[in-house]
Every structure is written in structure tokens, then in C-alpha cells.
Scaffold this motif. Structure first.
Motif, short mmCIF file in Angstrom:
data_model
loop_
_atom_site.label_atom_id
_atom_site.label_comp_id
_atom_site.label_asym_id
_atom_site.label_seq_id
_atom_site.Cartn_x
_atom_site.Cartn_y
_atom_site.Cartn_z
N SER A 27 -4.27 89.03 66.26
CA SER A 27 -2.88 88.55 66.15
C SER A 27 -2.58 87.51 67.23
CB SER A 27 -1.93 89.74 66.28
OG SER A 27 -2.20 90.72 65.30
N ILE A 28 -3.32 86.43 67.16
CA ILE A 28 -3.24 85.39 68.18
C ILE A 28 -2.20 84.35 67.80
CG2 ILE A 28 -4.51 83.59 69.39
CD1 ILE A 28 -7.07 85.23 68.82
N PHE A 29 -1.33 84.04 68.75
CA PHE A 29 -0.39 82.92 68.56
C PHE A 29 -0.97 81.65 69.16
CE2 PHE A 29 3.44 80.75 67.73
CZ PHE A 29 3.77 80.01 68.86
N SER A 30 -1.44 81.77 70.37
CA SER A 30 -2.09 80.63 71.01
C SER A 30 -3.03 81.12 72.11
CB SER A 30 -1.06 79.66 71.60
OG SER A 30 -0.38 80.26 72.69
N ILE A 31 -4.03 80.31 72.39
CA ILE A 31 -4.98 80.60 73.46
C ILE A 31 -4.85 79.53 74.53
CG2 ILE A 31 -7.40 80.83 74.08
CD1 ILE A 31 -7.94 82.00 71.37
N TYR A 32 -4.58 79.94 75.75
CA TYR A 32 -4.42 78.99 76.85
C TYR A 32 -5.77 78.52 77.37
CZ TYR A 32 -0.06 81.71 76.93
OH TYR A 32 1.07 82.38 76.60
N ALA A 33 -6.69 79.47 77.49
CA ALA A 33 -7.99 79.15 78.06
C ALA A 33 -9.04 80.10 77.54
CB ALA A 33 -7.94 79.22 79.59
N MET A 34 -10.23 79.58 77.41
CA MET A 34 -11.39 80.40 77.06
C MET A 34 -12.52 80.03 78.02
SD MET A 34 -11.43 80.40 72.90
CE MET A 34 -12.43 81.89 72.75
N LYS A 64 -23.11 73.03 87.19
CA LYS A 64 -22.64 71.67 86.95
C LYS A 64 -23.79 70.74 86.63
CE LYS A 64 -18.38 71.84 89.69
NZ LYS A 64 -17.69 71.37 90.91
N GLY A 65 -23.60 69.94 85.59
CA GLY A 65 -24.63 69.01 85.17
C GLY A 65 -25.64 69.62 84.21
N ARG A 66 -25.62 70.94 84.05
CA ARG A 66 -26.57 71.61 83.15
C ARG A 66 -25.87 72.29 81.98
NH1 ARG A 66 -29.46 75.84 84.89
NH2 ARG A 66 -27.91 76.53 86.43
N PHE A 67 -24.68 72.83 82.21
CA PHE A 67 -23.94 73.57 81.20
C PHE A 67 -22.70 72.77 80.80
CE2 PHE A 67 -25.20 78.20 82.54
CZ PHE A 67 -26.54 77.83 82.51
N THR A 68 -22.32 72.91 79.54
CA THR A 68 -21.05 72.39 79.07
C THR A 68 -20.35 73.46 78.25
OG1 THR A 68 -22.04 71.40 77.11
CG2 THR A 68 -21.78 69.98 79.04
N VAL A 69 -19.02 73.34 78.11
CA VAL A 69 -18.23 74.37 77.44
C VAL A 69 -17.33 73.73 76.38
CG1 VAL A 69 -16.50 74.35 79.31
CG2 VAL A 69 -16.72 76.38 77.81
N PRO A 70 -17.93 73.34 75.27
CA PRO A 70 -17.10 72.78 74.20
C PRO A 70 -16.23 73.86 73.56
CG PRO A 70 -19.46 72.43 73.79
CD PRO A 70 -19.34 73.40 74.90
N ARG A 71 -15.11 73.43 73.03
CA ARG A 71 -14.20 74.39 72.41
C ARG A 71 -13.67 73.81 71.10
NH1 ARG A 71 -8.56 76.82 75.03
NH2 ARG A 71 -7.72 77.63 73.08
N ALA A 72 -13.62 74.66 70.11
CA ALA A 72 -13.03 74.29 68.83
C ALA A 72 -11.68 75.00 68.74
CB ALA A 72 -13.95 74.70 67.67
N ASN A 73 -10.62 74.33 69.17
CA ASN A 73 -9.31 74.96 69.25
C ASN A 73 -8.85 75.53 67.91
OD1 ASN A 73 -8.99 74.49 71.96
ND2 ASN A 73 -7.83 72.62 71.70
N ALA A 74 -9.05 74.78 66.86
CA ALA A 74 -8.57 75.20 65.55
C ALA A 74 -9.27 76.47 65.06
CB ALA A 74 -8.75 74.08 64.53
N LYS A 75 -10.44 76.72 65.61
CA LYS A 75 -11.22 77.88 65.18
C LYS A 75 -11.18 79.00 66.21
CE LYS A 75 -14.53 75.12 62.51
NZ LYS A 75 -15.96 74.78 62.33
N ASN A 76 -10.39 78.82 67.29
CA ASN A 76 -10.36 79.82 68.37
C ASN A 76 -11.77 80.19 68.81
OD1 ASN A 76 -7.56 79.91 68.47
ND2 ASN A 76 -7.42 81.64 67.06
N THR A 77 -12.58 79.17 68.96
CA THR A 77 -13.99 79.37 69.29
C THR A 77 -14.36 78.54 70.50
OG1 THR A 77 -14.56 79.81 66.98
CG2 THR A 77 -16.35 79.15 68.43
N VAL A 78 -15.19 79.14 71.35
CA VAL A 78 -15.71 78.41 72.50
C VAL A 78 -17.22 78.59 72.52
CG1 VAL A 78 -15.53 80.34 74.14
CG2 VAL A 78 -15.39 77.98 74.97
N TYR A 79 -17.89 77.56 73.01
CA TYR A 79 -19.34 77.57 73.11
C TYR A 79 -19.75 77.40 74.57
CZ TYR A 79 -18.55 76.36 68.22
OH TYR A 79 -18.11 76.34 66.91
N LEU A 80 -20.96 77.77 74.86
CA LEU A 80 -21.56 77.48 76.15
C LEU A 80 -22.93 76.88 75.87
CD1 LEU A 80 -21.22 77.64 79.24
CD2 LEU A 80 -22.51 79.79 79.16
#
Length: 120
Positions: A27-34, A64-80
Motif C-alpha cells: 500500500s505504497i503512496f510514495s517512496i522517498y528513498a531506496m 565509489k566508482g565500482r557500484f551504481t544504484v539505478p532506480r526505476a521510480n515508476a516500478k518502485n524498483t531499485v538495482y545495485l
């Protein structure tokens, strides 16, 4: 009320890459951070990387410089996306999300964790 499901962990050789995924539902309305935390045996859980809904990122110095954290806001999904992995990256990785529910209350949820092992 909010479930986080992680996937993508496993065994990889030093110098290799892995991509973790975390999808939030409920029951998510919005996600501030993942973001992603990790905990190695005998150590405290530490922040690896996080991203806000506005795209602001925060990384541990060790990744830093090795990992990135893309996020798909519309899908409430985050990647590492983890590149150039080192044995010291071996840990259980946990997804975290903070936001607000449809009912108006705030939430902070954790995933169940996924093991990442970097070894030859």
C-alpha cells in the motif's frame, strides 16, 4: 504492509560483476528513498548505496566508482550494479525503502537479504 523482494545475489570471481534487484510492493503512496546495505560476518550493517526519488545518490567510499544504484521510480524498483567486485564485498545485501503509505503513515522496510560471495 510493504514488502521488498530482492534477487540477483550469488557467487562471483574477483573482478566480476553482479546486479541486484529490489522491488517494493504494498500500500505504497510514495517512496522517498531506496538503497542497499550490507552486513559481513562479525560486522555491523553498513550503507552501500542509496538513491532518492529525485535522483540524489549516496555511496560508501569503499564502493565509489565500482557500484551504481539505478532506480526505476515508476516500478518502485531499485538495482545495485556491482562491478570490479572484491573479496571484501562479500556480505549479505539488504534492500531498504522509506516512504509513505496510502493511509498517510510513513514506513521504513527491509528486504530479506541476498548473499553475495566474491571468491575465486
Amino acid at each position: 504492509q510493504v514488502q521488498l523482494v530482492e534477487s540477483g545475489g550469488g557467487l562471483v570471481q574477483p573482478g566480476g560483476s553482479l546486479r541486484l534487484s529490489c522491488a517494493a510492493s504494498g500500500s505504497i503512496f510514495s517512496i522517498y528513498a531506496m538503497g542497499w546495505y550490507r552486513q559481513a560476518p562479525g560486522k555491523q550493517r553498513e550503507l552501500v548505496a542509496a538513491i532518492t526519488s529525485g535522483g540524489r545518490t549516496n555511496y560508501a567510499d569503499s564502493v565509489k566508482g565500482r557500484f551504481t544504484v539505478p532506480r526505476a521510480n515508476a516500478k518502485n524498483t531499485v538495482y545495485l550494479q556491482m562491478n570490479s567486485l572484491k573479496p571484501e564485498d562479500t556480505a549479505v545485501y539488504f534492500c531498504n525503502a522509506e516512504g509513505s503509505l496510502v493511509a498517510g503513515t510513513k514506513f521504513a522496510s527491509w528486504g530479506q537479504g541476498t548473499q553475495v560471495t566474491v571468491s575465486s
